[in-house]
Design an enzyme around this catalytic site. Structure first.
Site, PDB file in Angstrom:
ATOM      1  N   GLU A 434      15.727  42.707  15.133  1.00  0.00           N
ATOM      2  CA  GLU A 434      14.770  42.823  15.993  1.00  0.00           C
ATOM      3  C   GLU A 434      14.688  42.366  17.311  1.00  0.00           C
ATOM      4  OE1 GLU A 434      11.480  40.383  14.286  1.00  0.00           O
ATOM      5  OE2 GLU A 434      10.139  40.635  15.926  1.00  0.00           O
ATOM      6  N   ASP A 512      12.631  38.054  12.763  1.00  0.00           N
ATOM      7  CA  ASP A 512      12.243  36.640  12.895  1.00  0.00           C
ATOM      8  C   ASP A 512      11.402  36.039  11.527  1.00  0.00           C
ATOM      9  OD1 ASP A 512      13.000  36.628  15.346  1.00  0.00           O
ATOM     10  OD2 ASP A 512      11.133  36.818  16.433  1.00  0.00           O
ATOM     11  N   ASP A 514       8.517  35.260  11.063  1.00  0.00           N
ATOM     12  CA  ASP A 514       6.914  35.183  11.309  1.00  0.00           C
ATOM     13  C   ASP A 514       6.264  36.469  10.674  1.00  0.00           C
ATOM     14  OD1 ASP A 514       7.710  36.849  13.100  1.00  0.00           O
ATOM     15  OD2 ASP A 514       7.274  35.736  14.956  1.00  0.00           O
ATOM     16  N   ASP A 516       5.193  38.871  12.458  1.00  0.00           N
ATOM     17  CA  ASP A 516       5.387  40.207  13.036  1.00  0.00           C
ATOM     18  C   ASP A 516       6.978  40.489  12.232  1.00  0.00           C
ATOM     19  OD1 ASP A 516       3.647  40.977  14.782  1.00  0.00           O
ATOM     20  OD2 ASP A 516       4.794  40.107  16.541  1.00  0.00           O
TER      21      ASP A 516
END
Ligand code: 0RA
Length: 650
Positions: A434, A512, A514, A516
């Site tokens: 990402e 990540d 998180d 997103d």
């Protein structure tokens, strides 16, 4: 002693039983239950529950209660007739003991039940006994309670009579042997998933699951009940709960007039995906087989005949292919076969030829009647088939255009790809990372011999909603195709995936930890699920697990992947207090240095990868529809129920 060395006499029933003693199970557990990881561990529960299901299918048992006890032992209680306890004349011990200590003995005692259940491996409760360091069985029968206990399959004492009892039934408590299994912790979701499935597959049986390890706010144990009155009909409604229906009703077929019991529930939704799940004797036949072939033939023939008779196809002027009848179809097929022949790579493909005709007849008859009785719905279905055919032809043309302009192969590798030097796909890994910044760190942290990096710009296209040629127009997605060396079109089928030039056998999604990141995971997985499912089936797709924390005290440093590990560190090095302990919380891959990323997430000797599997197609299909589809309400509900990341972010 090998089988070849045996004299004819030694081949009697008793000698085979000796050969197949419980020691053999302990020596080669994987041969009997598949593996010694979490799968095999959960398989033990299925094996015990299957016996109760058989008793229920014979009409003698109505309730099955499963408990996960505090020590991770399992109790399965049923209200069947109870395993017989009388003395076995030859064996000179009780029938109960024989059932629990001799492989495959269960069936021999119970000839009147039509054995249909019995798991993929179908080895029986004695196998569970062999692999448990403790097993306790209770039987209520003939007004009395009986009990016996075992360790590693060996009885601790003969069957004891404990006193009077009301009703009948069997209760088995076992604790999996930690010296056999790599893990002995049961997962509620894995158990509930199978029990829910069993409830749908066997209408009328009440099944409960109670987790005694977990107390809710109201002081009660976590508990779920599974009961289906209408069987597969409700299963299809459950699968369809996140989708828009094309026809309101679920077509339900339930008959054994052709010799083999067949139950099918089907409907159409407005998507273009097919969801077809099939079972033989309560076993999910992932590779399908003759029962599914019979279903598909009847579906195609019956719908085509209806459309021909009504002259709909003539008017539409399109060639219909069998696949056009499958768009938007959701179906669950369940057959009960006395002597199933399983074939295929994972032995989940039904081979019995006679089943095809039986299913074909049952489906044709029911579907014909439905179409005649419901002309409006029939029209909707045929219209959708015609639309699917037109879309297929249009998409093929658009795809040809896109691919001609800009072929997936021959154009060289994507500029953003940092390729590895090794060319053997079996050794090579591709990281889909990402963002460009994390991509840069990954490039520095990798082993360039066998690790390649392809940075992806943020969120890739949601393929759940996009048309075919739009997907191939997307640059990020074209990059994935070309980097992987995957093209579209083989000699037989212009639409088929061509994996003959696949360049990596490990494809690792690295995002990540998180919200997103998890969204991007889902988008990439949706892409693989809908467009390159074979790669998931082959076990080539993985998710990299980046650590959430780095904890340090003085010179001691440890990476932690969850709050539990972090708390353990605080306990061990700070005696529960955080003073003097430094906790670094990683919000994204970009916060790590190349050395840290390598050490924690990329180096094969140190990293943890999560393999993406298609264990359960139904569940996966539904999850993708919920997460990536149009309907907001079920998505919000799903995210709330599964909000792992939300917690971490708080
Ligand atoms: C053998 C014979 C009979 C029942 C069973 C086994 C039986 C096994 C299990 C395992 C879990 N629950 C079970 N319930 C029953 C039939 C005996 C008779 O004729 O009464």
């Amino acid at each position: 002693m090998s089988a070849e060395n045996k004299t004819e006499e030694e081949y009697s029933g008793s000698s085979i039983q000796v050969l197949e003693g419980l020691e053999a199970v302990r020596k080669r557990p994987a041969m009997y239950i598949g593996d010694i990881g979490p799968k095999g561990l959960h398989h033990l529960v299925n094996e015990v529950v299957d016996n109760s299901i058989d008793e229920a299918l014979a009409g003698y048992c109505h309730n099955i209660d499963v408990f996960v006890n505090e020590d991770n032992s399992i109790t399965v209680v049923d209200d069947g007739r109870g395993i017989p306890v009388d003395m076995h004349p030859k064996e000179k011990r009780s029938a109960l003991e024989v059932v629990l200590t001799v492989l495959h003995a269960g069936g021999k005692f119970n000839k009147d039940t039509y054995k249909v259940s019995g798991g993929l491996h179908g080895v029986g409760v004695s196998c569970v006994n062999a692999l448990s360091d403790f097993l306790h069985v209770e039987v209520k029968r003939g007004g009395k309670l009986y009990m016996q206990e075992y360790s590693k399959g060996k009885p601790a004492f003969p069957v004891k009579e404990m006193g009077p009892a009301e009703g009948t039934g069997t209760s088995v408590t076992f604790h999996p042997d930690g010296t056999i299994f790599t893990e002995t912790e049961y997962k509620f979701e894995t158990l509930s998933h199978r029990l829910r499935e069993l409830a749908y597959l066997n209408a009328g049986i009440r099944i409960s699951l109670t987790d005694k390890r977990e107390t809710l706010e109201n002081g009660e144990f976590k508990k779920e009940l599974f009961y289906s009155e209408k069987g597969l009909c409700e299963f299809v409604e459950y699968i369809e709960r996140a989708k828009e229906r094309l026809v309101p009703e679920v077509i339900h077929i339930n008959t054994d007039k052709y010799g083999t019991p067949v139950e099918i529930a089907m409907t159409y939704n407005t998507t273009s995906n097919e969801s077809l799940t099939s079972y033989v004797n309560n076993i999910n036949t992932i590779e399908h087989g003759t029962h599914v072939n019979g279903f598909r033939r009847a579906l195609t023939r019956t719908l085509k005949k209806y459309a021909d008779d009504k002259k709909i196809l003539e008017k539409a002027k399109v060639e219909i292919n069998p696949e056009d009848f499958r768009e938007g179809l959701t179906a669950v097929i369940s057959v009960k076969v006395a002597e199933p022949q399983f074939e295929g790579q994972t032995k989940t493909k039904l081979g019995n030829g006679e089943v095809q005709g039986v299913v074909d007849k049952a489906v044709a008859e029911a579907l014909e009647a439905y179409l005649e009785e419901n002309p409006k719905q029939a029209q909707l279905i045929i219209d959708k088939v015609v639309l699917a055919a037109k879309a297929r032809i249009a998409a093929a043309n658009a795809r040809k255009m896109v691919l001609r302009k800009n072929p997936l192969s021959g154009a060289g590798l994507p500029g953003k790809l940092a390729d590895c030097s090794d060319k053997d796909p079996e050794k090579c890994e591709l990281f889909l990372v990402e963002g460009d910044s994390a991509g840069g760190t990954a490039k520095q942290g990798r082993d360039r011999h066998f690790q390649a990096i392809l940075p992806l710009r943020g969120k890739i296209l949601n393929v759940e909603k996009a048309a075919d040629h739009r997907v191939l127009d997307s640059e990020e997605i074209r990059n994935i195709y070309t980097a992987l060396g995957v093209t579209i079109g083989t000699e037989e089928d212009p639409k088929a995936l061509n994996l003959s030039k696949l360049r990596y056998h490990k494809i690792i999604i690295m995002t990540d930890a998180d919200v997103d990141g998890s969204h991007i995971d889902t988008l990439i997985l949706t892409f693989f699920f809908r467009r390159m499912r074979e790669l998931i089936e082959k076990g080539y797709v993985y998710i990299a697990m980046a650590p959430l924390y780095k904890c340090s005290k003085g010179k001691v440093e440890e990476y932690c992947w969850d709050d539990n590990q972090r708390d353990k560190f605080i306990m061990q090095y700070g005696g529960g207090s955080e003073t003097g302990i430094k906790i670094q919380r990683y919000k994204g891959l970009g916060e790590m240095s190349e050395v840290q990323l390598k050490e924690t997430t990329m180096d094969p000797d140190k990293r943890t990868l999560k393999q993406v599997t298609l264990e359960d197609f139904t569940e996966a299909d539904m999850t993708f529809s919920i997460l990536m589809g149009d309907d907001v309400a079920p998505r919000r509900k799903f995210i709330e129920e599964n909000a792992v990341y939300a917690e971490i972010d708080a």
